[in-house]
Design a protein around this motif. Sequence first.
Motif, PDB file in Angstrom:
ATOM      1  N   ILE A 186       7.657 -11.743  -0.704  1.00 11.57           N
ATOM      2  CA  ILE A 186       8.066 -11.930  -2.351  1.00 11.57           C
ATOM      3  C   ILE A 186       7.273 -10.781  -3.059  1.00 11.57           C
ATOM      4  O   ILE A 186       8.067 -10.138  -3.927  1.00 11.57           O
ATOM      5  CB  ILE A 186       7.459 -13.212  -2.732  1.00 11.57           C
ATOM      6  N   ALA A 187       5.983 -10.373  -2.644  1.00 11.20           N
ATOM      7  CA  ALA A 187       5.665  -9.077  -3.316  1.00 11.20           C
ATOM      8  C   ALA A 187       6.095  -8.055  -3.112  1.00 11.20           C
ATOM      9  O   ALA A 187       6.506  -7.151  -4.001  1.00 11.20           O
ATOM     10  CB  ALA A 187       3.883  -9.198  -2.611  1.00 11.20           C
ATOM     11  N   GLY A 188       6.758  -7.737  -1.855  1.00  8.90           N
ATOM     12  CA  GLY A 188       7.440  -6.652  -1.728  1.00  8.90           C
ATOM     13  C   GLY A 188       8.872  -6.669  -2.350  1.00  8.90           C
ATOM     14  O   GLY A 188       9.605  -5.561  -2.976  1.00  8.90           O
ATOM     15  N   LEU A 189       9.685  -7.764  -2.750  1.00  7.12           N
ATOM     16  CA  LEU A 189      10.788  -7.865  -3.563  1.00  7.12           C
ATOM     17  C   LEU A 189      10.629  -7.442  -4.752  1.00  7.12           C
ATOM     18  O   LEU A 189      11.173  -6.661  -5.382  1.00  7.12           O
ATOM     19  CB  LEU A 189      11.060  -9.324  -3.281  1.00  7.12           C
ATOM     20  N   LEU A 190       9.380  -8.173  -5.399  1.00 11.01           N
ATOM     21  CA  LEU A 190       8.996  -7.653  -6.892  1.00 11.01           C
ATOM     22  C   LEU A 190       8.407  -6.265  -6.978  1.00 11.01           C
ATOM     23  O   LEU A 190       9.039  -5.687  -8.018  1.00 11.01           O
ATOM     24  CB  LEU A 190       7.873  -8.937  -7.311  1.00 11.01           C
ATOM     25  N   ALA A 191       7.813  -5.777  -6.280  1.00 14.80           N
ATOM     26  CA  ALA A 191       7.156  -4.593  -6.368  1.00 14.80           C
ATOM     27  C   ALA A 191       8.578  -3.482  -6.179  1.00 14.80           C
ATOM     28  O   ALA A 191       8.511  -2.545  -7.042  1.00 14.80           O
ATOM     29  CB  ALA A 191       5.799  -4.322  -5.359  1.00 14.80           C
ATOM     30  N   GLY A 192       9.127  -3.539  -5.215  1.00 15.96           N
ATOM     31  CA  GLY A 192      10.479  -2.793  -5.055  1.00 15.96           C
ATOM     32  C   GLY A 192      11.587  -2.808  -5.935  1.00 15.96           C
ATOM     33  O   GLY A 192      11.699  -1.783  -6.447  1.00 15.96           O
ATOM     34  N   ALA A 193      11.824  -4.236  -6.444  1.00 20.38           N
ATOM     35  CA  ALA A 193      12.684  -3.946  -7.541  1.00 20.38           C
ATOM     36  C   ALA A 193      12.098  -3.365  -8.841  1.00 20.38           C
ATOM     37  O   ALA A 193      13.102  -2.514  -9.433  1.00 20.38           O
ATOM     38  CB  ALA A 193      13.110  -5.468  -7.573  1.00 20.38           C
TER      39      ALA A 193
END
Length: 376
Positions: A186-193
């Motif tokens: 989830i953190a990777g999703l938000l940070a990447g987006a």
Amino acid sequence: MSDQTSTGDPGTDDRSPTPREIRRWRRYLADERAEGAVYRTLAQKRSGEERLILLGLAEAEERHEAHWRNLLGPHAESGTRPSLRRTLLRFMARHFGSVFVLALAQRAEGNSPYITDQDATRQMAADEQVHEEVVRALATAGRKRLSGNFRAAVFGANDGLVSNLALVMGIGATGVSTQVVLFSGIAGLLAGALSMAAGEFVSVRSQRELMLASRPTQVTLTAAPHLDLNHNELVLVYKARGMTHEAAEHRAGERLGYFTCDCDPSLSFQAEDERGPATSEEDTIGSAVGAASSSFLFFASGAIIPILPYLLGLTGTAAVALSVGLVGLALLGTGGVVGLLSGASPGKRALRQLAIGWGAAAVTYLLGLAFGTSVA
């Protein structure tokens, strides 16, 4: 195979066709009918010159139909279906945008069997080669319209798929709990987006600002009446824009009112200055907000797929296998779409994208194993 040459008259061969020839000719006839229907369907959605071009392609396909009907004679009436590609083309022409249909049609025209088939005339083979170039030109306009925000969307989705799968695989391989893997995803999703959106916004905005800085201003409209033709810096302006000395002097004279243009007003020097630069490049780049929004949404839509199994409560090997499988299907889809729109082989582009995504995930998984082992 028929004895007639590729330039012969189909009516000169009086022998009965073999069952194999009948099957092949019926397939060609069905494909020509399907292609003609595709072009006529697309023409209904277009206007002006593009509509006439599509109707011209349909007429050419009708001539090809007549050739195969003439060869088949009483065997022409049959329930033979067109190839799967032509069937898909016809379906897409009725329900989807023309850019995808034209991209597929371009490949279909380029893969015509008429070049090596002795029963097709040389003119028919040449027609198919020319048709490929016609369809390529028609598809180019659609590709350009999609190259701005669509580019950000496709690459955003691919980045989300690959980066978050690699993150989840790497973290999971260290032996941490399923909950840690989920929150890392989830953190990777938000940070990447957010990173993708910010990067696209800055990139597109910078391109537009660079183009704006290079655009000729309209300062000459207010300064021109006060300039001296004999010492006219306005000539330097037009020379700096790439004009010859003579052309720059003529344009400066027109701006100052010493010359008048009897030509079409839309082609005059003054009209060109006041219109400003063409906007086709800006249209191709797309809007900064649109590119940023597309990047955020499509990165997020791609990045959520690797963590779906964990959101559904799966753990261990089942979660990893489902995550890898779902991402693999998504990579095949996005790679195929990119290949389709670029006029390349969708299958090859899909497999290349799959290899890249799974390769990145495998590397991080092995690193996670090594890191987890060292910690233990």
